[in-house]
Design a protein around this motif. Structure first.
Motif, PDB file in Angstrom:
ATOM      1  N   VAL A   1      38.543  -5.533   9.227  1.00  0.00           N
ATOM      2  CA  VAL A   1      38.336  -5.021  10.574  1.00  0.00           C
ATOM      3  C   VAL A   1      39.566  -4.272  11.070  1.00  0.00           C
ATOM      4  CG1 VAL A   1      37.879  -5.659  12.974  1.00  0.00           C
ATOM      5  CG2 VAL A   1      36.728  -6.878  11.113  1.00  0.00           C
ATOM      6  N   ASP A   2      39.328  -3.109  11.651  1.00  0.00           N
ATOM      7  CA  ASP A   2      40.365  -2.368  12.366  1.00  0.00           C
ATOM      8  C   ASP A   2      40.505  -3.022  13.732  1.00  0.00           C
ATOM      9  OD1 ASP A   2      41.958  -0.650  13.794  1.00  0.00           O
ATOM     10  OD2 ASP A   2      40.736   1.146  13.429  1.00  0.00           O
ATOM     11  N   ILE A   3      41.659  -3.634  14.000  1.00  0.00           N
ATOM     12  CA  ILE A   3      41.808  -4.390  15.240  1.00  0.00           C
ATOM     13  C   ILE A   3      41.728  -3.502  16.479  1.00  0.00           C
ATOM     14  CG2 ILE A   3      43.121  -6.253  14.167  1.00  0.00           C
ATOM     15  CD1 ILE A   3      45.661  -5.013  15.305  1.00  0.00           C
ATOM     16  N   GLU A   4      41.912  -2.188  16.297  1.00  0.00           N
ATOM     17  CA  GLU A   4      41.776  -1.253  17.416  1.00  0.00           C
ATOM     18  C   GLU A   4      40.337  -0.788  17.591  1.00  0.00           C
ATOM     19  OE1 GLU A   4      44.235  -0.721  19.397  1.00  0.00           O
ATOM     20  OE2 GLU A   4      45.665  -1.835  18.165  1.00  0.00           O
ATOM     21  N   ASN A   5      39.477  -1.126  16.651  1.00  0.00           N
ATOM     22  CA  ASN A   5      38.082  -0.681  16.708  1.00  0.00           C
ATOM     23  C   ASN A   5      37.183  -1.774  16.118  1.00  0.00           C
ATOM     24  OD1 ASN A   5      35.862   1.007  17.118  1.00  0.00           O
ATOM     25  ND2 ASN A   5      36.115   1.978  15.105  1.00  0.00           N
ATOM     26  N   LYS A   6      37.129  -2.900  16.795  1.00  0.00           N
ATOM     27  CA  LYS A   6      36.393  -4.055  16.284  1.00  0.00           C
ATOM     28  C   LYS A   6      34.884  -3.819  16.387  1.00  0.00           C
ATOM     29  CE  LYS A   6      40.006  -7.268  17.791  1.00  0.00           C
ATOM     30  NZ  LYS A   6      40.344  -8.354  18.744  1.00  0.00           N
ATOM     31  N   PRO A   7      34.125  -4.301  15.417  1.00  0.00           N
ATOM     32  CA  PRO A   7      32.664  -4.165  15.490  1.00  0.00           C
ATOM     33  C   PRO A   7      32.105  -4.952  16.670  1.00  0.00           C
ATOM     34  CG  PRO A   7      33.295  -5.625  13.695  1.00  0.00           C
ATOM     35  CD  PRO A   7      34.568  -5.009  14.207  1.00  0.00           C
ATOM     36  N   ALA A   8      31.053  -4.429  17.280  1.00  0.00           N
ATOM     37  CA  ALA A   8      30.469  -5.067  18.464  1.00  0.00           C
ATOM     38  C   ALA A   8      29.996  -6.484  18.164  1.00  0.00           C
ATOM     39  CB  ALA A   8      29.320  -4.214  18.985  1.00  0.00           C
ATOM     40  N   GLU A   9      29.508  -6.711  16.941  1.00  0.00           N
ATOM     41  CA  GLU A   9      28.975  -8.036  16.610  1.00  0.00           C
ATOM     42  C   GLU A   9      30.049  -9.121  16.633  1.00  0.00           C
ATOM     43  OE1 GLU A   9      27.687  -8.565  12.497  1.00  0.00           O
ATOM     44  OE2 GLU A   9      28.730  -6.701  11.999  1.00  0.00           O
ATOM     45  N   LEU A  10      31.320  -8.730  16.471  1.00  0.00           N
ATOM     46  CA  LEU A  10      32.388  -9.725  16.467  1.00  0.00           C
ATOM     47  C   LEU A  10      32.474 -10.422  17.819  1.00  0.00           C
ATOM     48  CD1 LEU A  10      34.675 -11.009  14.814  1.00  0.00           C
ATOM     49  CD2 LEU A  10      36.197  -9.230  15.686  1.00  0.00           C
ATOM     50  N   ALA A  11      32.354  -9.653  18.900  1.00  0.00           N
ATOM     51  CA  ALA A  11      32.395 -10.237  20.243  1.00  0.00           C
ATOM     52  C   ALA A  11      31.211 -11.157  20.482  1.00  0.00           C
ATOM     53  CB  ALA A  11      32.442  -9.134  21.290  1.00  0.00           C
ATOM     54  N   ASP A  12      30.080 -10.872  19.854  1.00  0.00           N
ATOM     55  CA  ASP A  12      28.900 -11.725  19.984  1.00  0.00           C
ATOM     56  C   ASP A  12      29.084 -13.042  19.231  1.00  0.00           C
ATOM     57  OD1 ASP A  12      27.614  -9.738  21.457  1.00  0.00           O
ATOM     58  OD2 ASP A  12      26.733  -8.831  19.662  1.00  0.00           O
ATOM     59  N   LEU A  13      29.826 -12.977  18.127  1.00  0.00           N
ATOM     60  CA  LEU A  13      30.021 -14.165  17.293  1.00  0.00           C
ATOM     61  C   LEU A  13      31.163 -15.043  17.794  1.00  0.00           C
ATOM     62  CD1 LEU A  13      29.730 -12.450  13.790  1.00  0.00           C
ATOM     63  CD2 LEU A  13      28.086 -14.066  14.766  1.00  0.00           C
ATOM     64  N   ASN A  14      32.240 -14.405  18.207  1.00  0.00           N
ATOM     65  CA  ASN A  14      33.477 -15.101  18.538  1.00  0.00           C
ATOM     66  C   ASN A  14      33.784 -14.903  20.027  1.00  0.00           C
ATOM     67  OD1 ASN A  14      36.191 -15.831  18.931  1.00  0.00           O
ATOM     68  ND2 ASN A  14      36.807 -15.185  16.887  1.00  0.00           N
ATOM     69  N   PRO A  15      33.813 -15.970  20.821  1.00  0.00           N
ATOM     70  CA  PRO A  15      34.051 -15.822  22.268  1.00  0.00           C
ATOM     71  C   PRO A  15      35.407 -15.217  22.597  1.00  0.00           C
ATOM     72  CG  PRO A  15      34.183 -18.133  21.605  1.00  0.00           C
ATOM     73  CD  PRO A  15      33.630 -17.378  20.438  1.00  0.00           C
ATOM     74  N   TYR A  16      36.333 -15.250  21.628  1.00  0.00           N
ATOM     75  CA  TYR A  16      37.654 -14.668  21.836  1.00  0.00           C
ATOM     76  C   TYR A  16      37.762 -13.268  21.237  1.00  0.00           C
ATOM     77  CZ  TYR A  16      38.519 -19.569  22.843  1.00  0.00           C
ATOM     78  OH  TYR A  16      38.442 -20.837  23.366  1.00  0.00           O
ATOM     79  N   ASN A  17      36.687 -12.821  20.571  1.00  0.00           N
ATOM     80  CA  ASN A  17      36.659 -11.503  19.930  1.00  0.00           C
ATOM     81  C   ASN A  17      37.882 -11.311  19.037  1.00  0.00           C
ATOM     82  OD1 ASN A  17      35.538  -8.971  19.361  1.00  0.00           O
ATOM     83  ND2 ASN A  17      36.632  -7.964  21.035  1.00  0.00           N
ATOM     84  N   GLY A  18      38.250 -12.376  18.330  1.00  0.00           N
ATOM     85  CA  GLY A  18      39.473 -12.349  17.533  1.00  0.00           C
ATOM     86  C   GLY A  18      39.211 -12.476  16.049  1.00  0.00           C
ATOM     87  N   LEU A  19      40.297 -12.385  15.297  1.00  0.00           N
ATOM     88  CA  LEU A  19      40.277 -12.488  13.847  1.00  0.00           C
ATOM     89  C   LEU A  19      41.262 -13.558  13.401  1.00  0.00           C
ATOM     90  CD1 LEU A  19      40.390  -8.653  13.154  1.00  0.00           C
ATOM     91  CD2 LEU A  19      38.401 -10.117  12.811  1.00  0.00           C
ATOM     92  N   PRO A  20      40.944 -14.240  12.300  1.00  0.00           N
ATOM     93  CA  PRO A  20      39.751 -14.109  11.463  1.00  0.00           C
ATOM     94  C   PRO A  20      38.550 -14.826  12.072  1.00  0.00           C
ATOM     95  CG  PRO A  20      41.151 -15.831  10.583  1.00  0.00           C
ATOM     96  CD  PRO A  20      41.904 -15.227  11.738  1.00  0.00           C
ATOM     97  N   THR A  21      37.362 -14.450  11.617  1.00  0.00           N
ATOM     98  CA  THR A  21      36.114 -15.104  12.008  1.00  0.00           C
ATOM     99  C   THR A  21      35.259 -15.264  10.756  1.00  0.00           C
ATOM    100  OG1 THR A  21      36.145 -14.183  14.257  1.00  0.00           O
ATOM    101  CG2 THR A  21      34.020 -14.925  13.396  1.00  0.00           C
ATOM    102  N   LEU A  22      34.754 -16.473  10.563  1.00  0.00           N
ATOM    103  CA  LEU A  22      33.942 -16.772   9.385  1.00  0.00           C
ATOM    104  C   LEU A  22      32.516 -17.085   9.817  1.00  0.00           C
ATOM    105  CD1 LEU A  22      33.916 -17.364   6.256  1.00  0.00           C
ATOM    106  CD2 LEU A  22      34.291 -19.768   6.875  1.00  0.00           C
ATOM    107  N   LEU A  23      31.563 -16.392   9.217  1.00  0.00           N
ATOM    108  CA  LEU A  23      30.143 -16.609   9.487  1.00  0.00           C
ATOM    109  C   LEU A  23      29.477 -17.156   8.233  1.00  0.00           C
ATOM    110  CD1 LEU A  23      27.543 -16.221  11.201  1.00  0.00           C
ATOM    111  CD2 LEU A  23      27.445 -13.869  10.325  1.00  0.00           C
ATOM    112  N   ASP A  24      28.927 -18.361   8.351  1.00  0.00           N
ATOM    113  CA  ASP A  24      28.212 -18.979   7.233  1.00  0.00           C
ATOM    114  C   ASP A  24      26.845 -19.418   7.751  1.00  0.00           C
ATOM    115  OD1 ASP A  24      27.458 -20.122   4.870  1.00  0.00           O
ATOM    116  OD2 ASP A  24      28.750 -21.882   5.041  1.00  0.00           O
ATOM    117  N   ARG A  25      25.835 -18.605   7.474  1.00  0.00           N
ATOM    118  CA  ARG A  25      24.502 -18.811   8.029  1.00  0.00           C
ATOM    119  C   ARG A  25      24.596 -18.859   9.560  1.00  0.00           C
ATOM    120  NH1 ARG A  25      24.734 -22.156   3.425  1.00  0.00           N
ATOM    121  NH2 ARG A  25      23.363 -21.480   1.747  1.00  0.00           N
TER     122      ARG A  25
END
Length: 215
Positions: free
Chosen positions: A40-64
Motif C-alpha cells: 500500500v502507498d501510505i499517501e494513497n490508501k485503498p478505500a477498502e482499508l478504511a472499511d476494514l480497519n477503524p484506524y485506516n492503518g497498516l499493517p492490516t490482515l484479512l483472513d476470511r
C-alpha cells in the motif's frame, strides 16, 4: 509481492518500508502461508482499508471474516493458526518470557526507530535516538554469543521483531562497528538475513535498503 506456499488464502495490507509490516511478512514466509500481499502507498490508501480497519492503518490482515490490525496480534494469530513450524515456545513460562522480550523490543528499540524515521522529528531528536539505538544494540551484542537466536536455540517471533530493525540500520544512519564485542551481533544478523523466509519477506523498498551492502 507474495509469499507462495500451500496452506491458506488471506490478504495482507502492507507498508513495504515499515518494520511493523515486515515482521508479519517474515512470519507469513516462515509458515508458508499463501497470501495476497497488497503493498500500500501510505499517501494513497485503498478505500477498502478504511472499511476494514477503524484506524485506516497498516499493517492490516484479512483472513476470511477476521480483520486484525496490530502486528503482534497478527504474529501470534498466525503462529496459532499455522502451528508448524512453531514460533513461540511450548511451555507457558518460556512463552511469557518471549512475549516480554517482544514488549521490551517495542518499548526500547522500535520506539527509537520510529523517532528516526518520523519526518516530523527534529534533527537533534533523531540524532539522539540514533545514538541511543546504536549504543543499546552494541551493549547487548554479547548475548548473541550464547544462543544462535535471541535468547533461544530456535528462531522465534522475537527474531521476527528483531530482523526488520537490524536490516534497516544502514538506512537509519546507524553503523555497528565490527569489534570483538559486536561480532556475535553481526553473526546473528547474518543468520537472520540468510534465512530463506527472511529473503522471501523482503519488499522492493526493503531490498533497496541493502542493494549496495554486501551481507
Amino acid at each position: 509481492m507474495g509469499v507462495v506456499a500451500k496452506r491458506s488464502s488471506m490478504t495482507f495490507f502492507s507498508d513495504g518500508s515499515s518494520h511493523y509490516s515486515h515482521r508479519v511478512r517474515i512470519v507469513l514466509a516462515e509458515k508458508g502461508v499463501t497470501v495476497d500481499i497488497v503493498d500500500v502507498d501510505i499517501e494513497n490508501k485503498p478505500a477498502e482499508l478504511a472499511d476494514l480497519n477503524p484506524y485506516n492503518g497498516l499493517p492490516t490482515l484479512l483472513d476470511r471474516d477476521l480483520v486484525l490490525y496490530e502486528s503482534k496480534v497478527m504474529m501470534e494469530y498466525l503462529d496459532e493458526r499455522f502451528p508448524h513450524p512453531p514460533l513461540l515456545p511450548v511451555y507457558p513460562v518460556a512463552r511469557g518470557q518471549s512475549r516480554l522480550w517482544m514488549y521490551r523490543i517495542e518499548r526500547d528499540w522500535c520506539r527509537l526507530v520510529d523517532i528516526i524515521e518520523d519526518p516530523k522529528s527534529k534533527v537533534k531528536e533523531a540524532d539522539t535516538a540514533r545514538k541511543e539505538l546504536r549504543e543499546s544494540l552494541t551493549g547487548v551484542a554479547l548475548i548473541f554469543s550464547e544462543k544462535p537466536y535471541f535468547m533461544s536455540d530456535d528462531f522465534t517471533l522475537v527474531d521476527c521483531c528483531m530482523a526488520p530493525i537490524l536490516w534497516r540500520l544502514p538506512n537509519l544512519g546507524i553503523e555497528i562497528p565490527k569489534t570483538k564485542q559486536t561480532k556475535p551481533l553481526h553473526e546473528y544478523m547474518e543468520r537472520l538475513f540468510a534465512r530463506e523466509s527472511f529473503q522471501a519477506s523482503l519488499s522492493e523498498a526493503e531490498l533497496e535498503m541493502r542493494l549496495q551492502i554486501k551481507l
